[in-house]
Design an enzyme around this catalytic site. Structure first.
Site, PDB file in Angstrom:
ATOM      1  N   CYS A   1       4.712   4.700  -3.877  1.00  0.00           N
ATOM      2  CA  CYS A   1       4.607   4.015  -5.379  1.00  0.00           C
ATOM      3  C   CYS A   1       3.473   4.380  -6.212  1.00  0.00           C
ATOM      4  O   CYS A   1       3.666   4.465  -7.684  1.00  0.00           O
ATOM      5  CB  CYS A   1       4.407   2.426  -5.203  1.00  0.00           C
ATOM      6  SG  CYS A   1       6.123   1.492  -4.456  1.00  0.00           S
TER       7      CYS A   1
ATOM      8  N   GLN B   1       0.835  -1.246  -0.050  1.00  0.00           N
ATOM      9  CA  GLN B   1       0.099   0.015   0.204  1.00  0.00           C
ATOM     10  C   GLN B   1       1.113   1.083  -0.015  1.00  0.00           C
ATOM     11  O   GLN B   1       0.473   2.055   0.640  1.00  0.00           O
ATOM     12  CB  GLN B   1      -0.891   0.263   1.253  1.00  0.00           C
ATOM     13  CG  GLN B   1      -2.053  -0.824   1.032  1.00  0.00           C
ATOM     14  CD  GLN B   1      -3.034  -0.705  -0.094  1.00  0.00           C
ATOM     15  OE1 GLN B   1      -3.098   0.637  -0.595  1.00  0.00           O
ATOM     16  NE2 GLN B   1      -3.796  -1.338  -1.012  1.00  0.00           N
ATOM     17  N   SER B   2       1.947   1.223  -0.605  1.00  0.00           N
ATOM     18  CA  SER B   2       2.843   2.290  -0.700  1.00  0.00           C
ATOM     19  C   SER B   2       2.356   3.516  -1.236  1.00  0.00           C
ATOM     20  O   SER B   2       1.788   3.385  -2.608  1.00  0.00           O
ATOM     21  CB  SER B   2       4.158   2.063  -1.380  1.00  0.00           C
ATOM     22  OG  SER B   2       4.862   3.063  -1.774  1.00  0.00           O
ATOM     23  N   ASN B   3       2.238   4.881  -0.609  1.00  0.00           N
ATOM     24  CA  ASN B   3       1.794   5.857  -1.293  1.00  0.00           C
ATOM     25  C   ASN B   3       2.936   6.419  -2.109  1.00  0.00           C
ATOM     26  O   ASN B   3       2.624   7.120  -3.133  1.00  0.00           O
ATOM     27  CB  ASN B   3       1.755   7.228  -0.162  1.00  0.00           C
ATOM     28  CG  ASN B   3       0.638   6.765   0.871  1.00  0.00           C
ATOM     29  OD1 ASN B   3      -0.714   6.495   0.577  1.00  0.00           O
ATOM     30  ND2 ASN B   3       0.790   6.748   2.258  1.00  0.00           N
TER      31      ASN B   3
END
Ligand SMILES: *Cc1c(COP(=O)(O)O)cnc(C)c1O
Length: 332
Positions: A76, A72-74
């Protein structure tokens, strides 16, 4: 000082707002720097750093951006969306198995058309450098020119994003006629804190910057932030006396681990949403906001001066944890 190329991607300046209800409850003036409003799909803190990282990639003639992070990387998500718009191919290296439900940030990565490779957590944690080099080499073999952006775009070039934000804050303070004593923010890969710490020093601002760790401990972050600042100062020949550099990290509010939030965090998210219409997330801003409120109460954030909370965004991560919110709020 060497100039760093920059792309204009974020909606700046972001507002600095007084949190009336929270300030009343806390007995201390709390302001929020709305970096959750740097955009909509690309909202949050990463876009400030990416203005510089992606400018560098373009200047070097790259055509593929390779970057990495959690499922859930913001960071990325922001890279996928901006990369698509700027004409880069984006290849994400994500930590963990491919989930059954594609939601939140991961959903937007796919809408943006990013290529995604998943790696088992342990393997990723032990071999990220190797994995990144291997993927970059594959792109080179295919005749492409990859540019690698490390986790959270927290490196020498990324530091510029929040050095710049510090300058923006200085202008906000002057306009509002305030002299805050603390700037606080969530810290996950260190680049935001590095930029704010270096920027306030560069701008001679009499304010203390404190990062609220969401994963690793104080020692790890002090070293990471220090390294990023020194790399930045050296790479760009910044004339700055780093002997008075102070890096303050609070690591009491990580809880069970990265991206795992307990009931008090979800309660804080609910309270702040209902009283200030501010949407925090369970991975970063919610933990930091909760930590800030606890530290105001215990006077760990010393003095009586105003506090500025830099809201780093992350709303899509809350949608990916709606089941947890429902569980803790006894709606399920
Ligand atoms: C990445 C991120 C942070 C942490 O910023 P770093 O510069 O990586 O320390 C905080 N909040 C949100 C919402 C983020 O996505």
């Amino acid at each position: 000082m060497k100039e760093a190329p920059r792309l204009n991607l974020a909606h700046l300046p972001t507002p600095l707002q007084h949190l009336t209800s929270i300030s009343e409850q806390a007995g201390r003036n709390v302001w929020v720097k709305r970096d959750d409003l740097t955009g909509f799909s690309v909202s949050g803190n990463k876009i400030r750093k990416l203005e510089y990282s992606l400018a560098k990639a373009r200047a070097e003639g790259a055509d593929v951006i390779v970057t990495c992070g959690g499922i859930q990387s913001n960071h990325c998500r922001a890279t996928s969306i901006l990369g698509a718009k700027l004409g880069f191919k984006v290849h994400l290296l994500l930590r963990g198995e491919e989930p059954e439900e594609i939601e939140g940030n991961l959903f937007l990565d796919q809408v943006a058309g990013a290529e995604i490779s998943y790696f088992a957590k342990r393997y990723y944690q032990a071999h990220l450098d190797f994995i990144a080099e291997e993927i970059c080499e594959k792109h080179r073999q295919a005749g492409e020119k990859p540019f690698f952006i490390p986790t959270g775009a927290s490196d020498a070039v990324g530091v510029w994003g929040y050095v710049n934000a510090a300058e923006e804050l200085k202008a906000d303070f002057a306009r509002l006629g305030i002299q805050p004593e603390h700037i606080v923010t969530a810290t996950g890969s260190g680049g935001t804190q590095a930029g704010l710490t270096a920027g306030t020093l560069l701008q001679d601002m009499p304010v203390k910057v404190t990062g609220y760790a969401v994963c690793d401990d104080e020692a790890w972050f002090v070293n990471k932030v220090d390294t990023d600042i020194r790399d930045w100062a050296e790479s760009y020949e910044i004339d700055l006396d780093l002997s008075s550099l102070k890096i303050a990290v609070r690591d009491d509010y990580i809880g069970e681990g990265y991206a795992i939030a307990s009931k008090p965090i979800f309660d804080t998210i609910t309270k702040v949403f209902r009283s200030e219409s501010l949407l925090l997330d369970p991975v970063y801003s919610g933990k930091a906001f909760y930590g800030m409120l606890c530290d105001i109460e215990s006077n760990e954030l010393d003095g009586e001066g105003d506090i500025v909370f830099v809201h780093t965004g992350g709303a899509f991560g809350l949608f990916a944890q709606r089941q947890e919110w429902l569980k803790y709020s006894k709606i399920l």
